[in-house]
Motif scaffolding. Structure first.
Motif, PDB file in Angstrom:
ATOM      1  N   GLY A   1       7.593   4.075  -5.424  1.00  0.00           N
ATOM      2  CA  GLY A   1       6.541   4.026  -4.700  1.00  0.00           C
ATOM      3  C   GLY A   1       5.200   4.137  -5.077  1.00  0.00           C
ATOM      4  O   GLY A   1       4.306   4.071  -4.401  1.00  0.00           O
TER       5      GLY A   1
ATOM      6  N   ASN B   1       8.522   2.941   3.223  1.00  0.00           N
ATOM      7  CA  ASN B   1      10.015   3.323   3.307  1.00  0.00           C
ATOM      8  C   ASN B   1      10.265   4.596   3.973  1.00  0.00           C
ATOM      9  O   ASN B   1      11.246   4.528   4.708  1.00  0.00           O
TER      10      ASN B   1
ATOM     11  N   ASN C   1      10.027   3.242   7.508  1.00  0.00           N
ATOM     12  CA  ASN C   1      11.044   2.419   7.823  1.00  0.00           C
ATOM     13  C   ASN C   1      10.830   1.042   8.325  1.00  0.00           C
ATOM     14  O   ASN C   1      11.103   0.682   9.297  1.00  0.00           O
TER      15      ASN C   1
ATOM     16  N   LYS D   1       8.835  -2.840   7.430  1.00  0.00           N
ATOM     17  CA  LYS D   1       9.004  -4.240   6.553  1.00  0.00           C
ATOM     18  C   LYS D   1       7.647  -4.900   6.489  1.00  0.00           C
ATOM     19  O   LYS D   1       7.629  -5.800   5.914  1.00  0.00           O
TER      20      LYS D   1
ATOM     21  N   ASP E   1       2.568  -1.196   5.676  1.00  0.00           N
ATOM     22  CA  ASP E   1       2.743  -0.413   4.320  1.00  0.00           C
ATOM     23  C   ASP E   1       1.427   0.413   4.228  1.00  0.00           C
ATOM     24  O   ASP E   1       0.691   0.137   3.288  1.00  0.00           O
TER      25      ASP E   1
END
Length: 452
Positions: free
Chosen positions: A80, A118, A121, A123, A126
């Motif tokens: 990350g 992440n 969760n 996609k 960010d």
């Protein structure tokens, strides 16, 4: 502008180096956009304000340069974490509510950030937090800064997105004011690993060590027949999908690898070989390819007058159908084993419920029984019908008689002499299992065959 030229030359070197250092899946990101500098909400006395005071006062407090004013390049590290370098230019014409004399602004900053994609969760969204430092020049006077950053990438696709960021830049020198710098720009990720050099990144490549095609997720199709090698039974010979990639040169529906006659169209039953006289013997094995004959005689005909499958030359009763065991002569009476077989067949005859009509699946059984009866033309038989105890006794008696006669009628209709057959019905009188269970009643509903 001398410093501006130096700044962008340095960034060009950084970008050029990074573009060639591709060793992970899309580890690089370039952002091109614009920035705004705000000196007001930094916790100073007037003409400045407290921390976050009028933080979004864009019109009065933010300094803009109406052109491309930020370029950054980022490299993903691991777990990350990302390291980035950014160059910015601007013009300072306002400090809070006070004006300034169009001071030039140049910044070169490095940041280590941690992505939260992440954790939430997502996609597409960010977000990230970062810390770093840099060097900022205002009117060609520079000083180092300690920077805290918060930002978010919004990815429209796997590689293209929009990045918005805010950084607090704390100066180490009194002559450079603390300030906020905001930016927004278009970001492009690139640099994925492609071990086999087929243009498909390893993360999307089902065969990362072998060059392949995009249509097969990076797996090869060596014979270019549209079937990837892993699913192609003949990967080096172009073939058809119906044969898992194997060819069928004579187009007879049998793949060459299974075809005993691959250059001549033939029959599947004969492994792709032709049978000109349709006698079931492939021409290559047929001594009489244009005249029907048995396989036992290599495709040439022998007479079998009585049609019992025993050639006249081997048949001691050529005018009368018989059995192999009796040298072509008919058996006088069936053996105990034959009777057992007949009754096994008889017990599987199925009738429509409450009727004497046969179910379709019984036709094959009846045909097999007929063949056995024909093997013993001198023997006489009794066809006996039985039922379970469901229903009245008189009804069951009548039903058993009708069913026994139905079997007899079938045999007569299929070539068995009527004088050889009798039919009897015994209703529910002779059960062979308990009528209290479903399975027992099923066994009691039966037809039996006996010698007379």
């Amino acid at each position: 502008m001398k410093n501006l030229s130096r700044l962008f030359f340095a960034l060009l070197l950084v970008v050029s180096f990074n573009v060639n250092a591709q060793d992970e899946n899309n580890p690089w990101k370039i952002e091109i956009g614009a920035n705004a500098v705000d000196l007001y909400p930094v916790g100073e006395d007037a003409p400045l304000g407290e921390y976050f005071d009028e933080f979004y006062n864009v019109t009065d407090h933010w300094n803009f340069l109406p052109s491309l004013s930020k370029v950054s390049v980022s490299r993903y590290l691991s777990d990350g974490f990302t390291i980035s370098a950014a160059g910015t230019i601007n013009r300072i014409d306002k400090v809070g509510d006070s004006s300034a004399d169009d001071l030039s602004y140049y910044g070169l900053d490095g940041t280590i950030s941690y992505g939260l994609m992440n954790l939430i969760n997502s996609k597409t969204i960010d977000p990230y937090l970062g810390v770093g430092g840099g060097y900022t020049w205002v009117d060609e006077i520079g000083a180092g800064t300690l920077n805290g950053t918060v930002g978010v990438n919004y990815w429209f696709s796997e590689n293209v997105g929009l990045t918005a960021q805010s950084s607090y830049k704390h100066s180490f020198e009194d002559y450079l004011a603390k300030h906020w710098q905001h930016s927004i720009g278009v970001s492009i990720k690139f640099g994925g690993k492609d071990t086999d050099g087929d243009g498909i990144y390893d993360k999307n490549d089902a065969c990362p060590d072998v060059p392949g095609l995009e249509a097969f997720n990076g797996c090869p199709d060596s014979d270019n027949d549209g079937i990837e090698d892993s699913k192609d039974d003949c990967p080096n010979d172009a073939g058809l999908a119906e044969f898992n990639g194997c060819p069928d040169s004579d187009s007879d529906g049998v793949a060459d690898k299974d075809d005993d006659c691959p250059t001549v169209a033939g029959l599947k039953a004969l492994n792709g070989c032709p049978d000109a006289d349709s006698d079931g013997v492939a021409d290559k094995d047929d001594n009489c390819p244009n005249e029907k004959g048995p396989a036992a005689n290599k495709g040439c005909p022998w007479p079998d007058t009585d049609g019992d499958g025993i050639l006249d030359k081997d048949d001691q009763c050529p005018e009368e159908a018989g059995t192999v065991a009796n040298n072509g002569c008919p058996e006088v009476a069936p053996t105990e084993e034959v009777m057992k077989q007949l009754n096994e067949y008889a017990r599987t005859i199925l009738f429509d419920t409450g009727k004497a009509s046969f179910k379709e699946e019984s036709m094959e059984v009846l045909a097999a029984m007929t063949a056995i009866f024909k093997e013993y033309p001198q023997a006489d038989f009794s066809i006996d019908g039985h039922t379970d105890s469901v229903g009245s006794k008189s009804t069951n008696q009548l039903l058993s008689e009708r069913r026994a006669n139905a079997v007899r009628d079938y045999l007569i209709a299929n070539g068995i002499n009527a004088d050889r057959l009798t039919a009897n019905g015994y209703g529910e009188d002779y059960p062979i299992a308990s009528n209290k269970t479903r399975n027992g009643r099923k066994n009691n509903r039966r037809v039996e065959v006996k010698l007379k």
